[in-house]
Scaffold this motif. Structure first.
Motif, PDB file in Angstrom:
ATOM      1  N   THR A  86      41.842  42.172  41.983  1.00 16.90           N
ATOM      2  CA  THR A  86      42.633  41.250  42.793  1.00 16.90           C
ATOM      3  C   THR A  86      41.713  40.193  43.389  1.00 16.90           C
ATOM      4  OG1 THR A  86      43.829  41.034  44.897  1.00 16.90           O
ATOM      5  CG2 THR A  86      42.465  42.984  44.649  1.00 16.90           C
ATOM      6  N   PRO A  87      42.193  38.938  43.479  1.00 17.10           N
ATOM      7  CA  PRO A  87      41.334  37.907  44.066  1.00 17.10           C
ATOM      8  C   PRO A  87      41.000  38.194  45.531  1.00 17.10           C
ATOM      9  CG  PRO A  87      43.515  37.027  43.532  1.00 17.10           C
ATOM     10  CD  PRO A  87      43.464  38.408  42.998  1.00 17.10           C
ATOM     11  N   SER A  88      41.687  39.139  46.164  1.00 19.00           N
ATOM     12  CA  SER A  88      41.357  39.478  47.555  1.00 19.00           C
ATOM     13  C   SER A  88      40.467  40.715  47.665  1.00 19.00           C
ATOM     14  CB  SER A  88      42.633  39.638  48.387  1.00 19.00           C
ATOM     15  OG  SER A  88      43.484  40.593  47.793  1.00 19.00           O
ATOM     16  N   GLU A 132      39.296  47.675  45.488  1.00 22.57           N
ATOM     17  CA  GLU A 132      39.900  46.406  45.084  1.00 22.57           C
ATOM     18  C   GLU A 132      38.759  45.441  44.833  1.00 22.57           C
ATOM     19  OE1 GLU A 132      43.519  45.236  47.150  1.00 22.57           O
ATOM     20  OE2 GLU A 132      43.463  47.124  48.267  1.00 22.57           O
ATOM     21  N   VAL A 133      38.758  44.852  43.635  1.00 24.23           N
ATOM     22  CA  VAL A 133      37.598  44.100  43.166  1.00 24.23           C
ATOM     23  C   VAL A 133      38.015  42.719  42.686  1.00 24.23           C
ATOM     24  CG1 VAL A 133      35.757  44.076  41.432  1.00 24.23           C
ATOM     25  CG2 VAL A 133      36.426  46.239  42.487  1.00 24.23           C
ATOM     26  N   SER A 134      37.243  41.712  43.065  1.00 17.87           N
ATOM     27  CA  SER A 134      37.478  40.329  42.622  1.00 17.87           C
ATOM     28  C   SER A 134      36.311  39.847  41.772  1.00 17.87           C
ATOM     29  CB  SER A 134      37.615  39.405  43.835  1.00 17.87           C
ATOM     30  OG  SER A 134      37.527  38.043  43.438  1.00 17.87           O
ATOM     31  N   ASN A 141      45.927  34.848  36.466  1.00 21.35           N
ATOM     32  CA  ASN A 141      47.346  35.203  36.524  1.00 21.35           C
ATOM     33  C   ASN A 141      47.596  36.683  36.712  1.00 21.35           C
ATOM     34  OD1 ASN A 141      48.411  32.664  36.374  1.00 21.35           O
ATOM     35  ND2 ASN A 141      48.405  32.633  34.139  1.00 21.35           N
ATOM     36  N   GLY A 142      46.575  37.483  36.463  1.00 21.21           N
ATOM     37  CA  GLY A 142      46.736  38.925  36.614  1.00 21.21           C
ATOM     38  C   GLY A 142      45.397  39.611  36.480  1.00 21.21           C
ATOM     39  N   GLY A 143      45.395  40.920  36.635  1.00 20.75           N
ATOM     40  CA  GLY A 143      44.150  41.661  36.635  1.00 20.75           C
ATOM     41  C   GLY A 143      43.571  41.965  35.264  1.00 20.75           C
ATOM     42  N   VAL A 145      42.398  40.177  32.577  1.00 23.74           N
ATOM     43  CA  VAL A 145      41.144  39.529  32.158  1.00 23.74           C
ATOM     44  C   VAL A 145      39.986  40.018  33.022  1.00 23.74           C
ATOM     45  CG1 VAL A 145      39.941  37.302  32.089  1.00 23.74           C
ATOM     46  CG2 VAL A 145      42.212  37.542  31.067  1.00 23.74           C
ATOM     47  N   ALA A 146      40.252  40.245  34.293  1.00 26.83           N
ATOM     48  CA  ALA A 146      39.217  40.781  35.178  1.00 26.83           C
ATOM     49  C   ALA A 146      38.821  42.190  34.739  1.00 26.83           C
ATOM     50  CB  ALA A 146      39.710  40.784  36.625  1.00 26.83           C
ATOM     51  N   ALA A 147      39.812  43.012  34.382  1.00 23.24           N
ATOM     52  CA  ALA A 147      39.503  44.374  33.931  1.00 23.24           C
ATOM     53  C   ALA A 147      38.656  44.330  32.659  1.00 23.24           C
ATOM     54  CB  ALA A 147      40.790  45.164  33.691  1.00 23.24           C
TER      55      ALA A 147
HETATM   56 CL1  6GU Z   1      40.139  40.554  39.907  1.00 18.23          CL
HETATM   57  N1  6GU Z   1      42.339  39.128  39.750  1.00 18.23           N
HETATM   58  C1  6GU Z   1      42.995  37.970  39.753  1.00 18.23           C
HETATM   59  N2  6GU Z   1      44.321  37.979  39.556  1.00 18.23           N
HETATM   60  N3  6GU Z   1      42.422  36.800  39.963  1.00 18.23           N
HETATM   61  C2  6GU Z   1      41.109  36.823  40.145  1.00 18.23           C
HETATM   62  C3  6GU Z   1      40.356  37.977  40.129  1.00 18.23           C
HETATM   63  C4  6GU Z   1      41.018  39.138  39.931  1.00 18.23           C
HETATM   64  N4  6GU Z   1      39.068  37.665  40.353  1.00 18.23           N
HETATM   65  C5  6GU Z   1      39.044  36.362  40.493  1.00 18.23           C
HETATM   66  N5  6GU Z   1      40.265  35.838  40.366  1.00 18.23           N
END
Ligand code: 6GU
Length: 233
Positions: A86-88, A132-134, A141-143, A145-147
Protein backbone atom coordinates in the motif's frame (compact mmCIF):
# COMPACT_ATOMS: atom_id res chain seq x y z
CA UNK A 1 10.34 -20.56 1.00
CA UNK A 2 6.62 -20.55 0.40
CA UNK A 3 5.04 -17.50 -1.27
CA UNK A 4 1.29 -17.01 -1.65
CA UNK A 5 -0.35 -14.11 -3.44
CA UNK A 6 -4.01 -13.12 -3.18
CA UNK A 7 -5.44 -10.76 -5.80
CA UNK A 8 -8.49 -10.15 -7.97
CA UNK A 9 -6.04 -10.18 -10.92
CA UNK A 10 -4.08 -13.43 -10.50
CA UNK A 11 -2.89 -13.12 -14.13
CA UNK A 12 -0.62 -10.27 -13.00
CA UNK A 13 1.67 -12.93 -11.56
CA UNK A 14 2.33 -14.83 -14.79
CA UNK A 15 5.84 -13.27 -15.06
CA UNK A 16 6.82 -15.14 -11.89
CA UNK A 17 7.24 -18.18 -14.17
CA UNK A 18 10.06 -16.39 -16.02
CA UNK A 19 13.72 -15.83 -15.36
CA UNK A 20 15.29 -16.20 -11.95
CA UNK A 21 12.10 -16.40 -9.92
CA UNK A 22 10.69 -18.93 -12.40
CA UNK A 23 13.77 -21.10 -11.99
CA UNK A 24 13.57 -20.86 -8.20
CA UNK A 25 9.99 -22.13 -8.50
CA UNK A 26 10.70 -24.97 -10.94
CA UNK A 27 13.73 -26.09 -8.93
CA UNK A 28 11.60 -26.26 -5.78
CA UNK A 29 13.46 -23.52 -3.87
CA UNK A 30 10.27 -21.48 -3.88
CA UNK A 31 6.76 -22.89 -3.61
CA UNK A 32 4.37 -20.41 -5.23
CA UNK A 33 0.61 -20.14 -4.76
CA UNK A 34 -1.52 -17.59 -6.65
CA UNK A 35 -5.09 -17.16 -5.44
CA UNK A 36 -8.09 -15.29 -6.84
CA UNK A 37 -9.75 -13.30 -4.05
CA UNK A 38 -13.12 -13.85 -5.74
CA UNK A 39 -12.86 -17.53 -4.74
CA UNK A 40 -14.04 -16.29 -1.33
CA UNK A 41 -17.09 -14.34 -2.52
CA UNK A 42 -20.59 -15.83 -2.38
CA UNK A 43 -22.81 -13.50 -4.40
CA UNK A 44 -23.64 -13.80 -8.08
CA UNK A 45 -21.43 -10.85 -9.03
CA UNK A 46 -18.52 -12.03 -6.88
CA UNK A 47 -18.36 -8.61 -5.26
CA UNK A 48 -15.17 -7.61 -3.44
CA UNK A 49 -15.69 -3.86 -2.90
CA UNK A 50 -18.18 -1.39 -1.49
CA UNK A 51 -18.50 2.37 -0.87
CA UNK A 52 -16.44 3.92 1.94
CA UNK A 53 -18.00 4.69 5.33
CA UNK A 54 -17.59 8.40 5.95
CA UNK A 55 -17.96 9.14 2.27
CA UNK A 56 -15.48 10.02 -0.42
CA UNK A 57 -14.56 8.88 -3.88
CA UNK A 58 -13.73 5.34 -4.90
CA UNK A 59 -14.41 1.94 -3.43
CA UNK A 60 -12.97 -0.03 -0.53
CA UNK A 61 -12.29 -3.77 -0.48
CA UNK A 62 -14.74 -5.53 1.84
CA UNK A 63 -13.26 -7.40 4.80
CA UNK A 64 -15.31 -10.60 4.34
CA UNK A 65 -13.53 -12.16 1.30
CA UNK A 66 -10.12 -11.29 2.78
CA UNK A 67 -11.03 -12.78 6.14
CA UNK A 68 -12.20 -16.04 4.57
CA UNK A 69 -9.17 -16.22 2.28
CA UNK A 70 -6.78 -15.88 5.23
CA UNK A 71 -8.82 -18.38 7.29
CA UNK A 72 -8.57 -20.95 4.52
CA UNK A 73 -4.94 -20.37 3.49
CA UNK A 74 -3.43 -20.02 6.96
CA UNK A 75 -3.87 -22.95 9.37
CA UNK A 76 -4.49 -22.01 13.04
CA UNK A 77 -0.91 -22.52 14.26
CA UNK A 78 0.89 -21.27 11.13
CA UNK A 79 2.83 -17.99 11.23
CA UNK A 80 3.33 -16.53 7.75
CA UNK A 81 4.38 -12.91 7.29
CA UNK A 82 1.43 -11.14 5.68
CA UNK A 83 2.59 -8.34 3.40
CA UNK A 84 0.02 -5.75 2.38
CA UNK A 85 1.39 -3.51 -0.38
CA UNK A 86 0.00 0.00 0.00
CA UNK A 87 1.29 3.51 -0.73
CA UNK A 88 0.69 4.25 2.98
CA UNK A 89 2.98 1.46 4.17
CA UNK A 90 6.54 1.53 5.49
CA UNK A 91 9.13 2.01 2.77
CA UNK A 92 10.39 -1.22 1.17
CA UNK A 93 14.19 -1.29 1.43
CA UNK A 94 17.02 -3.70 0.76
CA UNK A 95 17.26 -4.37 4.49
CA UNK A 96 13.57 -5.33 4.62
CA UNK A 97 14.14 -7.56 1.56
CA UNK A 98 17.02 -9.28 3.38
CA UNK A 99 14.88 -9.76 6.46
CA UNK A 100 11.97 -11.19 4.44
CA UNK A 101 14.39 -13.58 2.70
CA UNK A 102 14.90 -15.26 6.10
CA UNK A 103 11.20 -16.08 6.55
CA UNK A 104 9.79 -19.42 5.47
CA UNK A 105 6.37 -18.17 4.39
CA UNK A 106 5.36 -14.86 2.80
CA UNK A 107 1.73 -14.15 2.00
CA UNK A 108 0.80 -11.09 -0.09
CA UNK A 109 -2.62 -9.47 0.04
CA UNK A 110 -2.90 -7.26 -3.02
CA UNK A 111 -5.55 -4.59 -2.70
CA UNK A 112 -7.14 -2.51 -5.44
CA UNK A 113 -9.32 0.59 -5.44
CA UNK A 114 -8.85 2.84 -2.40
CA UNK A 115 -7.51 -0.05 -0.34
CA UNK A 116 -8.67 -2.84 1.95
CA UNK A 117 -10.97 -2.30 4.96
CA UNK A 118 -8.50 -1.56 7.77
CA UNK A 119 -9.95 -4.28 10.01
CA UNK A 120 -8.41 -6.95 7.76
CA UNK A 121 -4.87 -5.97 8.80
CA UNK A 122 -5.98 -5.44 12.39
CA UNK A 123 -7.60 -8.86 12.66
CA UNK A 124 -4.81 -10.69 10.83
CA UNK A 125 -2.28 -9.14 13.22
CA UNK A 126 -3.92 -11.04 16.10
CA UNK A 127 -2.61 -14.29 14.63
CA UNK A 128 0.30 -13.49 12.28
CA UNK A 129 2.94 -10.87 11.54
CA UNK A 130 1.47 -8.16 9.28
CA UNK A 131 3.45 -5.46 7.50
CA UNK A 132 2.10 -2.76 5.22
CA UNK A 133 4.77 -1.91 2.69
CA UNK A 134 5.17 0.85 0.08
CA UNK A 135 7.55 0.87 -2.87
CA UNK A 136 7.94 4.64 -2.82
CA UNK A 137 6.18 7.95 -3.00
CA UNK A 138 3.92 7.43 -5.99
CA UNK A 139 0.60 5.68 -6.52
CA UNK A 140 0.00 2.43 -8.38
CA UNK A 141 -3.45 1.10 -9.22
CA UNK A 142 -3.06 -1.85 -6.90
CA UNK A 143 -0.65 -3.97 -4.92
CA UNK A 144 0.12 -6.50 -7.67
CA UNK A 145 3.07 -4.71 -9.31
CA UNK A 146 4.48 -3.91 -5.88
CA UNK A 147 4.17 -7.56 -4.84
CA UNK A 148 6.04 -8.60 -8.01
CA UNK A 149 8.86 -6.20 -7.16
CA UNK A 150 9.04 -7.38 -3.55
CA UNK A 151 9.01 -11.06 -4.55
CA UNK A 152 11.85 -10.49 -7.02
CA UNK A 153 13.94 -8.52 -4.51
CA UNK A 154 13.47 -11.24 -1.89
CA UNK A 155 13.83 -14.39 -4.02
CA UNK A 156 17.13 -13.31 -5.56
CA UNK A 157 18.57 -13.21 -2.03
CA UNK A 158 17.69 -16.85 -1.29
CA UNK A 159 20.72 -19.14 -1.18
CA UNK A 160 21.07 -21.00 -4.49
CA UNK A 161 18.97 -18.62 -6.61
CA UNK A 162 21.69 -16.46 -8.17
CA UNK A 163 24.11 -18.32 -10.43
CA UNK A 164 26.96 -16.23 -9.05
CA UNK A 165 26.38 -15.28 -5.40
CA UNK A 166 29.11 -12.64 -5.71
CA UNK A 167 26.60 -10.61 -7.76
CA UNK A 168 24.95 -9.86 -4.42
CA UNK A 169 28.07 -8.10 -3.16
CA UNK A 170 28.64 -4.45 -3.99
CA UNK A 171 25.14 -3.73 -5.21
CA UNK A 172 23.42 -0.40 -4.80
CA UNK A 173 21.88 -0.21 -1.31
CA UNK A 174 23.75 -3.32 -0.15
CA UNK A 175 25.80 -3.30 3.04
CA UNK A 176 29.04 -3.69 1.05
CA UNK A 177 28.72 -0.20 -0.45
CA UNK A 178 27.78 1.35 2.89
CA UNK A 179 24.26 1.99 1.61
CA UNK A 180 25.53 4.12 -1.30
CA UNK A 181 24.64 3.79 -4.97
CA UNK A 182 26.69 1.53 -7.19
CA UNK A 183 29.56 2.98 -9.24
CA UNK A 184 29.28 2.96 -13.07
CA UNK A 185 30.23 -0.25 -14.88
CA UNK A 186 31.86 -0.76 -18.30
CA UNK A 187 32.64 -3.67 -20.61
CA UNK A 188 34.37 -4.11 -23.98
CA UNK A 189 35.07 -2.36 -26.28
CA UNK A 190 37.37 0.16 -24.52
CA UNK A 191 36.25 2.79 -27.06
CA UNK A 192 32.67 3.05 -28.26
CA UNK A 193 31.15 5.86 -30.33
CA UNK A 194 34.03 8.08 -29.31
CA UNK A 195 33.55 7.38 -25.60
CA UNK A 196 36.37 5.87 -23.55
CA UNK A 197 36.28 3.58 -20.57
CA UNK A 198 37.93 5.39 -17.61
CA UNK A 199 41.63 4.44 -17.99
CA UNK A 200 42.06 3.39 -14.34
CA UNK A 201 39.77 0.42 -15.04
CA UNK A 202 42.20 -0.80 -17.73
CA UNK A 203 45.25 -0.25 -15.53
CA UNK A 204 45.22 -3.49 -13.60
CA UNK A 205 45.82 -1.58 -10.33
CA UNK A 206 43.24 -3.17 -8.06
CA UNK A 207 43.72 -0.68 -5.26
CA UNK A 208 43.35 2.33 -7.59
CA UNK A 209 40.27 0.72 -9.14
CA UNK A 210 38.74 0.29 -5.67
CA UNK A 211 39.51 3.92 -4.76
CA UNK A 212 38.04 5.20 -8.03
CA UNK A 213 34.88 3.14 -7.59
CA UNK A 214 34.38 4.29 -4.00
CA UNK A 215 34.72 7.91 -5.11
CA UNK A 216 32.26 7.39 -7.98
CA UNK A 217 29.76 5.83 -5.56
CA UNK A 218 30.09 8.81 -3.26
CA UNK A 219 29.74 11.40 -6.06
CA UNK A 220 26.81 9.61 -7.63
CA UNK A 221 25.02 9.31 -4.30
CA UNK A 222 25.64 12.96 -3.44
CA UNK A 223 24.19 14.00 -6.80
CA UNK A 224 21.26 11.61 -7.15
CA UNK A 225 20.37 10.54 -3.61
CA UNK A 226 21.75 12.99 -1.05
CA UNK A 227 19.26 11.52 1.46
CA UNK A 228 21.36 8.33 1.55
CA UNK A 229 24.44 10.24 2.80
CA UNK A 230 22.63 11.03 6.08
CA UNK A 231 23.58 7.48 7.12
CA UNK A 232 21.41 4.38 7.58
CA UNK A 233 17.69 5.17 7.96
CL1 6GU B 1 2.91 -1.01 -2.35
N1 6GU B 1 0.83 -0.03 -3.63
C1 6GU B 1 0.25 0.89 -4.39
N2 6GU B 1 -1.04 0.72 -4.74
N3 6GU B 1 0.85 1.99 -4.82
C2 6GU B 1 2.12 2.12 -4.47
C3 6GU B 1 2.80 1.20 -3.70
C4 6GU B 1 2.11 0.12 -3.28
N4 6GU B 1 4.06 1.64 -3.51
C5 6GU B 1 4.14 2.78 -4.15
N5 6GU B 1 2.98 3.08 -4.74
Amino acid sequence: MRIDLISIFPDYFAPLELSLVGKAVSSGLVELGVHDLRTWTHDRHRTVDDTPYGGGAGMVMMPQPWGEALDELVPPEAQPTLILPTPSGQLFTQSLAAELAEQDWLLFGCGRYEGIDARVAEHAATRMRVIEVSLGDYVLNGGEVAALAIVEAVVRLLPGVLGNPESLAEESHGADLDGLLEYPMYTKPAQWRGLEVPPVLLSGHHEQVATWRAEQSRQRTAQRRPDLLQGPN
